[in-house]
Design an enzyme around this catalytic site. Structure first.
Site, PDB file in Angstrom:
ATOM      1  N   GLU A   2      35.006 -18.732  14.031  1.00 30.04           N
ATOM      2  CA  GLU A   2      33.426 -18.793  14.096  1.00 30.04           C
ATOM      3  C   GLU A   2      33.102 -20.274  13.885  1.00 30.04           C
ATOM      4  O   GLU A   2      32.215 -20.785  14.489  1.00 30.04           O
ATOM      5  CB  GLU A   2      32.890 -17.813  12.931  1.00 30.04           C
ATOM      6  CG  GLU A   2      31.453 -17.617  13.072  1.00 30.04           C
ATOM      7  CD  GLU A   2      30.746 -16.574  11.997  1.00 30.04           C
ATOM      8  OE1 GLU A   2      31.643 -16.062  11.105  1.00 30.04           O
ATOM      9  OE2 GLU A   2      29.709 -16.246  11.958  1.00 30.04           O
ATOM     10  N   GLN A  11      29.220 -21.213   7.796  1.00 26.18           N
ATOM     11  CA  GLN A  11      30.517 -22.299   8.138  1.00 26.18           C
ATOM     12  C   GLN A  11      30.115 -23.673   8.169  1.00 26.18           C
ATOM     13  O   GLN A  11      29.102 -24.031   8.446  1.00 26.18           O
ATOM     14  CB  GLN A  11      30.998 -21.750   9.804  1.00 26.18           C
ATOM     15  CG  GLN A  11      31.724 -20.408   9.653  1.00 26.18           C
ATOM     16  CD  GLN A  11      30.750 -19.144   9.519  1.00 26.18           C
ATOM     17  OE1 GLN A  11      30.762 -18.432   8.771  1.00 26.18           O
ATOM     18  NE2 GLN A  11      29.680 -19.039  10.371  1.00 26.18           N
TER      19      GLN A  11
HETATM   20  N1  LIG Z   1      14.622 -15.257  13.845  1.00 23.75           N
HETATM   21  C1  LIG Z   1      15.503 -15.105  12.785  1.00 23.75           C
HETATM   22  C2  LIG Z   1      16.565 -14.609  13.282  1.00 23.75           C
HETATM   23  C3  LIG Z   1      17.579 -14.391  12.093  1.00 23.75           C
HETATM   24  N2  LIG Z   1      17.453 -14.639  11.059  1.00 23.75           N
HETATM   25  C4  LIG Z   1      18.478 -14.648   9.878  1.00 23.75           C
HETATM   26  O1  LIG Z   1      19.500 -15.459  10.383  1.00 23.75           O
HETATM   27  C5  LIG Z   1      20.791 -14.828   9.763  1.00 23.75           C
HETATM   28  C6  LIG Z   1      21.639 -14.347  11.068  1.00 23.75           C
HETATM   29  O2  LIG Z   1      22.685 -13.902  10.380  1.00 23.75           O
HETATM   30  P1  LIG Z   1      24.101 -13.167  11.208  1.00 23.75           P
HETATM   31  O3  LIG Z   1      23.352 -11.734  11.599  1.00 23.75           O
HETATM   32  O4  LIG Z   1      24.389 -13.690  12.551  1.00 23.75           O
HETATM   33  O5  LIG Z   1      24.940 -12.861  10.050  1.00 23.75           O
HETATM   34  P2  LIG Z   1      26.604 -13.371  10.238  1.00 23.75           P
HETATM   35  O6  LIG Z   1      27.518 -12.279  10.414  1.00 23.75           O
HETATM   36  O7  LIG Z   1      26.555 -14.599  11.036  1.00 23.75           O
HETATM   37  O8  LIG Z   1      26.732 -13.622   8.618  1.00 23.75           O
HETATM   38  C7  LIG Z   1      20.337 -13.408   9.136  1.00 23.75           C
HETATM   39  O9  LIG Z   1      20.133 -13.711   7.611  1.00 23.75           O
HETATM   40  C8  LIG Z   1      18.686 -13.311   9.739  1.00 23.75           C
HETATM   41  O10 LIG Z   1      17.980 -12.609   8.739  1.00 23.75           O
HETATM   42  C9  LIG Z   1      16.214 -15.313  10.723  1.00 23.75           C
HETATM   43  O11 LIG Z   1      15.879 -15.744   9.192  1.00 23.75           O
HETATM   44  N3  LIG Z   1      15.118 -15.584  11.756  1.00 23.75           N
HETATM   45 CA   LIG Z   2      26.011 -15.736  12.994  1.00 22.63          CA
END
Ligand SMILES: Nc1ccn([C@@H]2O[C@H](COP(=O)(O)OP(=O)(O)O)[C@@H](O)[C@H]2O)c(=O)n1
Ligand SMILES: [Ca+2]
Length: 486
Positions: free
Chosen positions: A164, A197
């Site tokens: 990642e 990361q």
């Molecule tokens: N427009 C957006 C889209 C995502 N996000 C946030 O960005 C993060 C994205 O994390 P992710 O779903 O990719 O999670 P990981 O699997 O990468 O940890 C989440 O905390 C979402 O709430 C946000 O704050 N605003």
């Molecule tokens: Ca992510």
């Protein structure tokens, strides 16, 4: 027209036709066939949601840097695939709308050769830790769903934290066209919901093999430092931080969690398992109790409370970030994307000094909840209420965790996209799996195509003018000679 001019006219006409033929042939022969595009699909199955990315690139230029671009994205409705652990079929079904859209966006004759990859990140890593069987079922379900489309299915898997980090680094450097140039590279900072990361080319030796990754790209060697902190994405970090606060307040009655990271006037009833329902907080004991989450809006106390989730007292290397993880000093410019960007952009904090950023954030955190809601009536209150925490977490992670300082704060660029493509691990993942970044630099033509055609044209014109001059010169000298004879 005088007869004696005829040979000259024929001569000039022949040369002109010759030049036209030459230019036309060079244009037709070398014209890049831009209409021939190829496509690839990557699904980013994150902890909070899944996004489908469609990439496209000109078929003949696939090994050149910077040629692959994001054509389209689609956000899957609902939560991330790890939330379907109790109903695995739902995970596959959730992808249908976006995959049907992909069928529309990609020309039908390209479908069979278009690769589809799904990579799941920290949400699925946590589910695998909690319930391996359930995580397998969810992956089987999304695999079954993806195989039902006319594309070339290439697998659905949980990618590692190193992948990642490293593929996020490849993406930002590919898009900034840093990879074939001697200029420095851009470090990559990715903040998700469940993990975060950090990846960069360090100046110091990498002391732990887990954090080292090597690439040979376009004839250059890159020795990268990378680390992924599971549980340190912003949503899990909130649970870690609330868990720590709850531990010390559970004895009080009635249970009230007085939280400096939430706005004054914020008051929401919650249950204890809401906070302890993740392997990230598993060491904390679970009690089925309700509590009232009460905001205090005090930025410096909030930062103090967040510092408690970083263990900086252990380190068996020459230096560490936190939790005993080796990290060399940050070096060079960094691109900070995903939630780093979303949060800082929402609060308009992407271009100030570190000191100003802190001042502005302190003022924001102390703003009454009622006023915040009034200013942003359309934003979901759950997300709205968390920005003070998230931004304070980001500052603490970057400063206390990764050891950025007020001097190199300006080296962090909060970015969403580079050109038309999102910064994130998906593009780098696809470039790697389709072997689109060669280890050695491909042979390049002597000059760019436009330059070549222009050169050919002017060179031919030059020959024409020279021939004309030669002709005129000889005509004059013949006439003078004839005069002399007479
Ligand atoms: N427009 C957006 C889209 C995502 N996000 C946030 O960005 C993060 C994205 O994390 P992710 O779903 O990719 O999670 P990981 O699997 O990468 O940890 C989440 O905390 C979402 O709430 C946000 O704050 N605003
Ligand atoms: Ca992510």
């Amino acid at each position: 027209m005088e007869r004696r001019y005829m040979p000259v006219v024929i001569f000039l006409a022949a040369i002109t036709v010759g030049i036209i033929i030459m230019v036309v042939i060079s244009v037709v022969q070398n014209k890049p066939l831009y209409q021939k595009y190829k496509y690839g699909i990557v699904l980013d199955a994150g902890s909070s949601h899944t996004s489908v990315f469609i990439y496209e690139w000109p078929a003949e230029k696939e090994n050149n840097t910077g040629m692959v671009q994001q054509k389209h994205t689609c956000n899957v409705k609902g939560k991330g695939i790890s939330s379907y652990s109790a109903n695995p079929q739902g995970a596959g079904a959730s992808l249908q709308e976006c995959m049907n859209e992909a069928k529309q966006k990609i020309p039908a004759h390209r479908h069979p050769e278009t690769p589809v990859y799904l990579g799941a990140t920290a949400g699925m890593r946590l589910l695998r830790m909690e319930n391996e069987e359930a995580s397998k079922k969810v992956l089987d379900s999304v695999a079954l769903s993806l195989k039902s489309y006319p594309f070339s299915y290439q697998g659905a898997r949980i990618i590692s934290g190193q992948e990642e980090g490293a593929f996020g680094w490849i993406t930002v450097n590919y898009l900034s066209e840093n990879l074939r140039k001697p200029t420095g590279t851009l470090g990559a900072l990715d903040l998700g919901g469940a993990s975060t990361q950090i990846t960069f080319v360090p100046q110091q030796k990498i002391e732990s093999s887990d954090n080292s990754i090597d690439f040979r790209l376009y004839g250059n060697n890159y020795h990268l430092y990378t680390h992924s902190f599971l549980c340190y994405g912003k949503d899990q970090a909130l649970k870690l931080s609330m868990g720590k606060k709850l531990e010390s307040t559970l004895k009080t009655d009635p249970i009230e969690l007085r939280d400096p990271c939430f706005h004054p006037g914020y008051k929401v009833p919650r249950t204890v398992p809401d906070v302890f329902n993740t392997p990230c907080t598993k060491e904390l004991k679970l009690a089925n109790e309700n509590f009232l989450h009460v905001g205090l809006g005090n930025w410096s106390q909030c930062q103090q409370s967040i510092r408690k989730v970083f263990n900086t007292s252990i380190c068996s290397y020459s230096k560490c970030s936190f939790n005993g993880v080796f990290q060399p000093s940050v070096y060079g410019d960094f691109g900070a994307f995903s939630a780093f960007f979303f949060v800082m952009d929402f609060l308009n904090l992407t271009s100030d000094s570190l000191a100003t950023t802190k001042e502005k954030l302190a003022a924001y955190c102390s703003t009454p909840w009622e006023k915040i809601v009034g200013n942003h009536p359309k934003i979901d209150q759950k997300y709205l209420s968390e920005y003070c925490f998230s931004a304070t977490y980001i500052l603490t992670l970057l400063e206390d965790g990764y050891k950025f300082t007020s001097n190199n704060w300006k080296d962090i660029r909060f970015i969403k996209k580079i050109g038309d493509s999102d910064a994130g691990w998906t593009l780098g993942y696809m470039l790697n799996l389709t072997n689109m970044i060669p280890a050695e630099a491909p042979d390049m033509p002597l000059m760019p195509y436009g330059g070549y055609v222009t050169f050919m044209f002017f060179f031919a014109l030059l020959i024409l003018v020279l021939l004309l001059l030669v002709y005129l010169y000889f005509r004059r000298s013949t006439r003078t000679a004839q005069k002399d004879i007479i």
